[in-house]
Design a protein around this motif. Structure first.
Motif, short mmCIF file in Angstrom:
data_model
loop_
_atom_site.label_atom_id
_atom_site.label_comp_id
_atom_site.label_asym_id
_atom_site.label_seq_id
_atom_site.Cartn_x
_atom_site.Cartn_y
_atom_site.Cartn_z
N GLN A 61 11.44 -8.88 -4.37
CA GLN A 61 12.55 -9.29 -3.50
C GLN A 61 12.05 -10.06 -2.29
O GLN A 61 12.67 -11.03 -1.85
CB GLN A 61 13.36 -8.06 -3.08
N GLY A 62 10.95 -9.60 -1.74
CA GLY A 62 10.39 -10.31 -0.58
C GLY A 62 9.98 -11.72 -0.93
O GLY A 62 10.21 -12.67 -0.17
N MET A 91 0.88 -1.18 0.00
CA MET A 91 0.00 0.00 0.00
C MET A 91 0.91 1.22 0.00
O MET A 91 0.96 1.99 0.94
CB MET A 91 -0.88 0.01 1.27
N SER A 92 1.61 1.38 -1.09
CA SER A 92 2.69 2.38 -1.10
C SER A 92 2.66 3.15 -2.40
O SER A 92 1.93 2.79 -3.32
CB SER A 92 4.00 1.62 -0.91
N ASN A 93 3.50 4.21 -2.52
CA ASN A 93 3.43 4.99 -3.77
C ASN A 93 4.23 4.30 -4.83
O ASN A 93 5.33 4.72 -5.13
CB ASN A 93 4.12 6.34 -3.69
N SER A 117 10.00 -4.32 -4.17
CA SER A 117 9.95 -4.94 -2.85
C SER A 117 9.20 -6.25 -2.84
O SER A 117 9.64 -7.20 -2.19
CB SER A 117 9.32 -3.98 -1.84
N ASN A 118 8.06 -6.33 -3.54
CA ASN A 118 7.36 -7.61 -3.45
C ASN A 118 8.14 -8.68 -4.20
O ASN A 118 8.19 -9.84 -3.76
CB ASN A 118 5.90 -7.51 -3.92
N PHE A 121 4.01 -0.03 3.64
CA PHE A 121 3.80 1.36 3.27
C PHE A 121 5.07 1.97 2.70
O PHE A 121 5.06 3.11 2.25
CB PHE A 121 3.33 2.17 4.49
N ALA A 122 6.16 1.24 2.77
CA ALA A 122 7.44 1.78 2.32
C ALA A 122 7.95 1.05 1.10
O ALA A 122 9.09 1.21 0.71
CB ALA A 122 8.47 1.68 3.44
N TRP A 123 7.11 0.21 0.50
CA TRP A 123 7.60 -0.62 -0.58
C TRP A 123 7.88 0.15 -1.85
O TRP A 123 7.25 1.15 -2.16
CB TRP A 123 6.57 -1.73 -0.87
N THR A 124 8.85 -0.36 -2.60
CA THR A 124 9.06 0.10 -3.97
C THR A 124 8.53 -1.00 -4.88
O THR A 124 8.14 -2.07 -4.41
CB THR A 124 10.55 0.30 -4.26
N ALA A 180 -4.06 3.38 2.47
CA ALA A 180 -3.11 3.43 3.58
C ALA A 180 -3.70 4.17 4.76
O ALA A 180 -3.52 3.79 5.92
CB ALA A 180 -1.82 4.10 3.12
N THR A 189 2.90 -6.22 8.20
CA THR A 189 3.51 -5.20 9.06
C THR A 189 3.64 -3.90 8.26
O THR A 189 3.41 -3.88 7.06
CB THR A 189 4.92 -5.63 9.50
N ASN A 190 4.04 -2.85 8.92
CA ASN A 190 4.01 -1.54 8.25
C ASN A 190 5.11 -1.35 7.22
O ASN A 190 5.26 -0.29 6.65
CB ASN A 190 4.03 -0.40 9.28
N GLU A 191 5.86 -2.40 6.93
CA GLU A 191 6.85 -2.26 5.86
C GLU A 191 6.15 -2.02 4.53
O GLU A 191 6.73 -1.43 3.62
CB GLU A 191 7.69 -3.53 5.78
#
Lengths: 459, 300, 338
Positions: free
Chosen positions: A277-278, A213-215, A274-275, A268-271, A426, A264-266
């Motif tokens: 790599q996660g 849920m990030s920009n 990120s998904n 909101f900081a994703w690029t 968010a 978790t609140n990570e």
């Protein structure tokens, strides 16, 4: 003077190295370095005609494809072959995804640049700067059949009756999930309710779901698609904002629950990475992303790839409906001096889309369905045991354009580019607003945007 | 003896932490550049050492039999570092950056040395205003200037060529250089020039024979600063030049090493380190010279 | 003699001209001024024109709307937050740089063993092209793989000694919590801080990266300033009996003031008008909370295609910086003269 000489000694410089010597050495060094590089670089500044003199030059710019092999095929094989046939030197430049708008506007300001500009989303805002791409559409339709609904509604403006871009390809957006982990919790991500139920269990296992849920692009697409599954839309078929509905509230509630109990609140900081790599690290159990994840896994972690299933987006209470992840749109500037040649290139590329389809590892699906034959057989022939067959189903049935049920337009573009939907989700997930408030606030934000573009005659 | 020991201790105590904080990211970049994908994306692994992992397609492990290497280096791969040399035009980018930087420095000196001298010595009252005026050009953010400048560049036929950067970069290096040189020229006592003038030199000759050699430190400073401004510039580099062979480092790295949602982290780290270390060495050696020039310069 | 002087009147006249200040001064400064006027002045005028039109998407013309864009921009919450952020970001990062560079420069002026190498390390952030080093920080602050978080949360003692860095850090944070107005919370090992995902932390992260990359640059300027203090001054101070802290306060600091002011001014201007660090690290996120005027102008003008409004936003800084510049330059000149 003694102190100064001592100072020089302390600095490790001997007395004998005078400033003049230093200067001479420096200048000499510069000359050696640059004397070699300058002529080479100067020459590189001029377009090279390597083997033969071509009559025409065609300049194309597009993103660096995530499959590097696609760029190699496109730049070195396909365009060279086409260029030889049409006595044209085709030059392909690449640019990072994030810089596309800046470069496009720079070319408009300069009134010069590339003949063909490859965007990764329909650019309704540039409508006035590009030609009407109708002819290319008609030619390709004649040869391979009609354009898909996704393509039609992405690149056509019903108010001005103009095709503001040529839809070349779109990328279906499946979900990736870990068969083994979901099996452990005894569920399957077939509906969003299943995801909501499974999220806390998977988190307890140490393998949460990964819904951002990030920009960034992935969050944007995921959340708008989630809304669609719940029957919520940014605009209706007549290009009026329709975000404030009880369907939106339901979708917001679902995402809030999934976050509260399962993530978790990570997030909101994703690029955008990120998904990927996660998931590749083995941690995430679910990701909504184009096939870049599983293709990377096949290279880096085959065991993980084996445990990964690819499936359509989960069904919501109203329907199962997803979005294209990105859409490749080619535009030709009004100021281009090679319009006819550019149209020919695009038409030829689309009509014989087989090469692009295969070399992109099935990432690029042609916007004209008939441009590729026998999807099922090709997808099934992929060495990874038919995992990709479902892509055809997703592309055909479960992919619509951004702005569905209406057309993609400049207002949708602006809302998309300013991350207003992830922001809404968010704020609800973080408890800053209730779902009802958030939907209302979003409508309050969307209305002036729609009004502005309507006033400009674009909607 | 104790005072020098204490002084030295204090020096280390102050400089040490700064050096650690400033340089740590580079150390970590160095370590990351050689990690395999499996090692890098595993959350359980220590980021500072190397761990065995499944080598991805295309990853070579040249040290895998050298178990005596520290930090588990036998699990490191050189493939991501060599990727930037074999699969991108990285060397070309370095060349382009060097050439653009060198030419811009030369142009900057050509314009700024006379301007700085004029403002320091010759201009009196209105010189101050012009000096301030030149400085004000910095207040305009380049984030939107690049659009009208694109038009200028294309009219001059320089679009997509590095000469566009050579033309535009001096617009932000010249003001800065003029200011620096103005300051340096002011610190040179007027007596030296007057002595030369009394000896019968024309003003221009005085400039060349007397002032120039003494202001070498200032000029070196301008060279370093201007060069670093050019290397760091990002917005113009990306929007004015689109061909990958004509990119500078700042433009080429984000374009070729970030593809959609796939970041080639190890290659990105290596791409950062490779120009930084030689540049830092260069700046460091210049620093020595011009401090020496200061302490043993006009005050000899 | 008179005959010789008359025999070559023309060359003498030219030489006289070159000697004449009134000719030489503009002649020397002319080329630079012309260059700047053409490449900065003209686009600036165009940008001012654009800011008063409704231009979109790269068009360099539009319909006149006078100050509508400026008013519109002001009414947007994001703009006001961007304005506030710009001020905080600039002042905070430059304060760190000023203090840090001042201390560091003093420590580096005296020679000691290993100084060359330590100086090399200190110069590295400035030597690296900022676009790529900031991408490196993206990875350092990554939401999942951040090395900072890893170091905070994992057992750092080799051999399982159970030393966790977050414990002492939490102790300090707990102490800070006792202060009024400040609430920092604690680091939770299972949910480590999101350096780019929480608004406050994201601001701290960008301030840190900006200070990190400007510190070497400011240090070099300060070293130059310190080194340019003539030895006579040091001798005079010694004679007067001023040493150590007294000397610093009464002699070194005042002499450094002009150069410190100029360094600070350049730092402020570079920080307020540069968008690279913010753009790459957060792009204004999370959710527009770390936008600066420069990135908000970019977002509005380029990404959302509202070119006129974007131009207006980027021009908002101009009068503020103008006042700051003039004030600081006057201050610098005054301390220099004295």
């Amino acid at each position: 003077m003694p102190e100064n000489d001592d100072g020089l000694e302390e600095l490790g410089l001997s007395k004998s190295l005078t400033r003049r010597q230093v200067l001479r050495r420096t200048v000499g060094g510069f000359l050696v370095l640059y004397g070699g590089a300058l002529p080479k670089v100067a020459a590189a500044g001029v377009p090279k005609h390597v083997h033969r003199q071509y009559k025409n030059t065609l300049k194309i710019i597009q993103w660096s494809h995530f499959v590097p092999a696609y760029d190699v095929w496109f730049d070195k094989t396909y365009t060279k072959r086409w260029g030889d046939k049409h006595d044209t030197d085709v030059q392909v430049d690449h640019i990072a995804l994030a810089q596309l708008p800046a470069r496009a506007q720079a070319e408009v300001a300069a009134q010069s640049g590339h003949d063909i500009f490859g965007h990764l989303s329909p650019q309704a805002g540039l409508e006035d700067q590009v030609i009407n791409h109708k002819e290319i559409i008609q030619e390709v339709t004649r040869k391979v059949g009609k354009v898909s609904q996704v393509g039609f509604k992405s690149c056509y403006n019903p108010r001005t009756h103009k095709w503001h871009g040529f839809p070349e390809n779109y990328v279906p957006d499946p979900i990736h999930f870990r068969k083994d982990l979901w099996h452990q919790v005894g569920l399957k991500p077939s509906t969003w309710d299943d995801v909501r139920k499974a999220a806390p269990k998977l988190k307890a296992l140490g393998h949460p779901v990964g819904l951002g849920m990030s920009n960034e692009l992935d969050s944007n697409m995921l959340l708008i698609a989630l809304m669609q599954c719940y029957g919520a839309f940014i605009q209706n078929a007549h290009a009026r904002p329709s975000i404030n509905s009880k369907h939106t509230v339901e979708a917001l509630k679902t995402m809030r629950d999934i976050y509260k109990n399962g993530m978790t609140n990570e997030i909101f900081a994703w690029t955008a990475a990120s998904n990927n790599q996660g998931y590749l690290s083995g941690r995430l159990s679910l990701a909504v992303n184009a096939i870049s994840i599983i293709r990377s896994a096949e290279d880096a972690n085959p065991a993980l790839a084996q445990n990964t299933s690819v499936a359509p987006i989960p069904r919501g209470p109203v329907q199962r409906l997803g979005l294209e992840h990105v859409m490749g749109v080619y535009t030709i500037w009004k100021f281009s001096k090679q319009k006819a040649l550019a149209k020919r290139f695009i038409a030829d590329l689309e009509v014989n889309y087989q090469g692009a389809f295969k070399n992109s590892k099935f990432y690029n699906f042609p916007a004209f369905r008939g441009a590729v034959h026998n999807y099922t057989r090709q997808l099934a022939a992929d060495p990874h045991k038919g995992k990709y067959k479902v892509l055809d189903l997703i592309a055909r049935k479960y992919t619509v354009n951004l702005g569905y049920p209406g057309f993609s337009n400049a207002a949708i573009d602006e809302i998309f580019n300013t991350w207003l939907v992830p922001q809404m989700f968010a704020q609800v997930a973080q408890g800053k607003m209730t779902p009802a408030e958030a939907a209302k606030a979003a409508e309050h934000e969307f209305k002036p945007i729609f009004a502005k573009w309507r006033a400009r005659g674009k909607i | 003896m104790w005072s020098t020991l204490r002084e030295r201790g204090i020096s280390y105590l102050i400089v040490g932490p700064f050096a650690i904080v400033l340089a740590f990211p580079f150390y970590w970049m160095l370590v990351t550049a050689f990690k395999t994908n499996g090692d890098l994306y595993d959350l359980n692994n220590v980021p500072f050492t190397y761990h065995p992992s499944q080598a991805a397609v295309g990853e070579k492990l040249p040290f895998r039999h050298d178990h005596w290497l520290p930090f588990g280096f036998e699990n490191a791969t050189t493939s991501h570092v060599s990727f930037i040399f074999h699969n991108t035009n990285y060397l070309r980018w370095v060349e382009n950056t060097a050439v653009v930087g060198g030419l811009v420095v030369a142009i900057t000196l050509l314009f700024a040395v006379p301007a700085g001298y004029s403002l320091a010595r010759l201009s009196g009252r209105w010189g101050q205003s012009v000096g301030v005026g030149i400085f004000l050009t910095y207040l305009v953010p380049p984030t939107l200037l690049f659009l009208p400048l694109s038009r200028v560049i294309s009219k001059l036929g320089l679009q997509d060529r590095i000469w566009s950067l050579v033309l535009v970069y001096p617009s932000f290096t010249i003001p800065f250089a003029t200011w620096l040189l103005m300051g340096f020229f002011r610190t040179i006592p007027a007596e030296l020039e007057d002595a030369a003038l009394v000896d019968g030199c024309s003003r221009l000759k005085a400039l060349a024979r007397v002032i120039f050699p003494i202001s070498i430190p200032g000029i070196l400073t301008v060279v370093i600063f201007s060069f670093s401004l050019c290397v760091n510039e990002f917005v113009y580099a990306i929007t004015f030049v689109s061909g990958t062979k004509q990119h500078t480092i700042s433009a080429g790295v984000p374009t070729d090493l970030i593809r959609g949602d796939v970041y080639f982290w190890q290659s990105l780290m290596a791409a950062t380190l490779i120009p930084s270390i030689p540049l830092a060495l260069l700046y460091n050696s210049f620093l020595d010279r011009f401090i020496a020039g200061f302490t043993g310069g006009a005050f000899r | 003699m008179a005959a010789v002087a008359e025999a070559r009147p023309q060359s003498r006249r030219f030489r006289d001209l070159l000697e004449d200040r009134r000719f030489l001064a503009p002649a020397l400064i002319g080329p630079a001024a012309l260059f700047i006027v053409l490449l900065v002045g003209a686009p600036l005028v165009l940008a001012i024109y654009l800011s008063m039109t409704d231009a979109t998407a790269g068009q360099l013309t539009g319909k006149f709307v006078w100050f509508h864009n400026f008013v519109d921009a002001w009414h947007n919450d994001n703009f006001r937050r961007a304005l506030r952020n710009t001020i905080v970001f600039t002042l905070a990062s430059q304060a760190i740089v000023l203090v840090g560079a001042g201390i560091l420069a003093h420590a580096l002026v005296r020679p000691f063993r290993g100084r060359w190498f330590l100086r090399l390390l200190i110069l590295l952030p400035w030597a690296a092209p900022v676009a790529v080093s900031t991408i490196g920080f993206l990875w350092i602050f990554d939401s999942q793989f951040s090395v900072v978080n890893w170091t905070l949360v994992h057992d750092l003692m080799p051999g399982g000694g159970h030393f966790y860095l977050y414990r002492p850090v939490n102790w300090v944070l707990g102490g800070i919590d006792h202060l009024p107005w400040v609430h920092v919370g604690k680091i939770q090992p299972l949910n480590p801080p999101q350096w780019l995902g929480q608004p406050t932390l994201a601001m701290l992260a960008i301030i840190f990266v900006q200070a990190w990359r400007i510190l070497p640059f400011a240090t070099v300027i300060f070293i130059a300033g310190l080194a340019s203090i003539p030895t006579e001054v040091h001798d005079a101070a010694k004679v007067d009996g001023a040493t150590g802290l007294r000397k610093f306060w009464h002699v070194t600091l005042p002499l450094q003031l002009p150069i410190a002011t100029v360094a600070l001014l350049f730092g402020i201007v570079f920080t307020a008008t540069d968008m690279t660090v913010v753009y790459i690290l957060t792009s204004g996120g999370p959710f527009n909370s770390t936008h600066m005027l420069t990135t908000w102008a970019y977002q509005t003008g380029i990404v959302s295609s509202n070119l006129g409004e974007g131009a207006a936003i980027s021009l908002y800084l101009l009068p503020v910086l103008l006042v700051v510049t003039v004030l600081m330059l006057r201050f610098a000149r005054r301390v220099e003269v004295s």
